[in-house]
Design a protein around this motif. Structure first.
Motif, mmCIF file in Angstrom:
data_model
loop_
_atom_site.group_PDB
_atom_site.id
_atom_site.type_symbol
_atom_site.label_atom_id
_atom_site.label_comp_id
_atom_site.label_asym_id
_atom_site.label_seq_id
_atom_site.Cartn_x
_atom_site.Cartn_y
_atom_site.Cartn_z
ATOM 1 N N GLU A 40 -29.120 17.160 -22.227
ATOM 2 C CA GLU A 40 -28.675 16.492 -21.002
ATOM 3 C C GLU A 40 -28.351 15.031 -21.291
ATOM 4 O OE1 GLU A 40 -30.724 17.187 -17.320
ATOM 5 O OE2 GLU A 40 -31.466 19.111 -18.033
ATOM 6 N N CYS A 41 -27.922 14.770 -22.492
ATOM 7 C CA CYS A 41 -27.551 13.439 -22.986
ATOM 8 C C CYS A 41 -28.740 12.494 -23.139
ATOM 9 C CB CYS A 41 -26.446 12.810 -22.145
ATOM 10 S SG CYS A 41 -24.852 13.640 -22.370
ATOM 11 N N VAL A 42 -29.965 12.998 -23.020
ATOM 12 C CA VAL A 42 -31.144 12.171 -23.287
ATOM 13 C C VAL A 42 -31.028 11.669 -24.726
ATOM 14 C CG1 VAL A 42 -33.649 12.224 -23.653
ATOM 15 C CG2 VAL A 42 -32.654 13.291 -21.610
ATOM 16 N N GLY A 43 -31.253 10.382 -24.917
ATOM 17 C CA GLY A 43 -31.119 9.768 -26.233
ATOM 18 C C GLY A 43 -29.750 9.149 -26.459
ATOM 19 N N HIS A 44 -28.788 9.544 -25.645
ATOM 20 C CA HIS A 44 -27.426 9.022 -25.773
ATOM 21 C C HIS A 44 -27.011 8.236 -24.536
ATOM 22 C CE1 HIS A 44 -26.508 11.319 -29.418
ATOM 23 N NE2 HIS A 44 -27.062 12.350 -28.845
ATOM 24 N N PHE A 45 -27.191 8.838 -23.362
ATOM 25 C CA PHE A 45 -26.731 8.252 -22.099
ATOM 26 C C PHE A 45 -27.786 8.452 -21.020
ATOM 27 C CE2 PHE A 45 -22.933 9.712 -24.397
ATOM 28 C CZ PHE A 45 -22.219 8.529 -24.477
ATOM 29 N N ASP A 46 -27.654 7.731 -19.927
ATOM 30 C CA ASP A 46 -28.582 7.865 -18.809
ATOM 31 C C ASP A 46 -28.355 9.143 -18.007
ATOM 32 O OD1 ASP A 46 -29.828 5.464 -19.404
ATOM 33 O OD2 ASP A 46 -28.527 4.309 -18.066
ATOM 34 N N GLU A 47 -27.131 9.648 -18.022
ATOM 35 C CA GLU A 47 -26.791 10.854 -17.272
ATOM 36 C C GLU A 47 -25.938 11.763 -18.143
ATOM 37 O OE1 GLU A 47 -25.326 10.235 -13.301
ATOM 38 O OE2 GLU A 47 -26.251 8.262 -13.223
ATOM 39 N N PRO A 48 -25.999 13.082 -17.891
ATOM 40 C CA PRO A 48 -25.169 14.009 -18.662
ATOM 41 C C PRO A 48 -23.685 13.696 -18.487
ATOM 42 C CG PRO A 48 -26.835 15.202 -17.406
ATOM 43 C CD PRO A 48 -26.859 13.779 -16.936
ATOM 44 N N GLN A 49 -23.020 13.458 -19.580
ATOM 45 C CA GLN A 49 -21.614 13.068 -19.531
ATOM 46 C C GLN A 49 -20.712 14.195 -19.039
ATOM 47 O OE1 GLN A 49 -20.730 9.575 -20.350
ATOM 48 N NE2 GLN A 49 -22.821 9.908 -19.654
ATOM 49 N N CYS A 50 -21.028 15.428 -19.390
ATOM 50 C CA CYS A 50 -20.200 16.548 -18.950
ATOM 51 C C CYS A 50 -20.243 16.689 -17.430
ATOM 52 C CB CYS A 50 -20.614 17.852 -19.629
ATOM 53 S SG CYS A 50 -22.324 18.368 -19.330
ATOM 54 N N VAL A 51 -21.414 16.481 -16.848
ATOM 55 C CA VAL A 51 -21.565 16.558 -15.393
ATOM 56 C C VAL A 51 -20.762 15.446 -14.731
ATOM 57 C CG1 VAL A 51 -23.200 16.389 -13.478
ATOM 58 C CG2 VAL A 51 -23.822 17.680 -15.530
ATOM 59 N N GLN A 52 -20.813 14.258 -15.318
ATOM 60 C CA GLN A 52 -20.108 13.114 -14.747
ATOM 61 C C GLN A 52 -18.590 13.310 -14.727
ATOM 62 O OE1 GLN A 52 -21.605 10.272 -13.374
ATOM 63 N NE2 GLN A 52 -23.305 11.699 -13.525
#
Length: 95
Positions: A40-52
């Motif tokens: 869920e993009c943990v470690g990379h981004f605050d929110e899942p990029q695909c969902v965004q």
């Protein structure tokens, strides 16, 4: 938790390049998310990029792969270490 792509997917191709873990790939009919790679993009981004970026909002949490944030963080660390080891073995530059 890993995410999943539902059959509402229109195969617009925007989610695959956004995934920092290479967890998204084309399946037989629609894109799919590999729960072994999805953090869920943990470690990379605050929110899942695909969902965004998904224009049809077809990427919910996969109820069959429920994981805590700590578990997702540990998965991120494992994936990062495995990627670094593979790059070291092949002499590929880090990325």
């Amino acid at each position: 938790m890993a995410l999943m792509i539902t059959d509402e997917c229109i195969n617009c191709d925007v989610c695959e390049p956004e995934c920092p873990n290479d967890a998204i790939s084309m399946g037989e009919e629609i894109y799919e998310i590999d729960p072994r790679k999805c953090t869920e993009c943990v470690g990379h981004f605050d929110e899942p990029q695909c969902v965004q970026i998904c224009p049809v909002a077809c990427i919910p949490v996969d109820p069959q792969h429920v994981e805590s944030r700590e578990t997702l963080w540990q998965k991120f660390q494992r994936l990062t270490q495995a990627k670094a080891a593979a790059q070291a073995d092949t002499g590929a530059p880090g990325g």
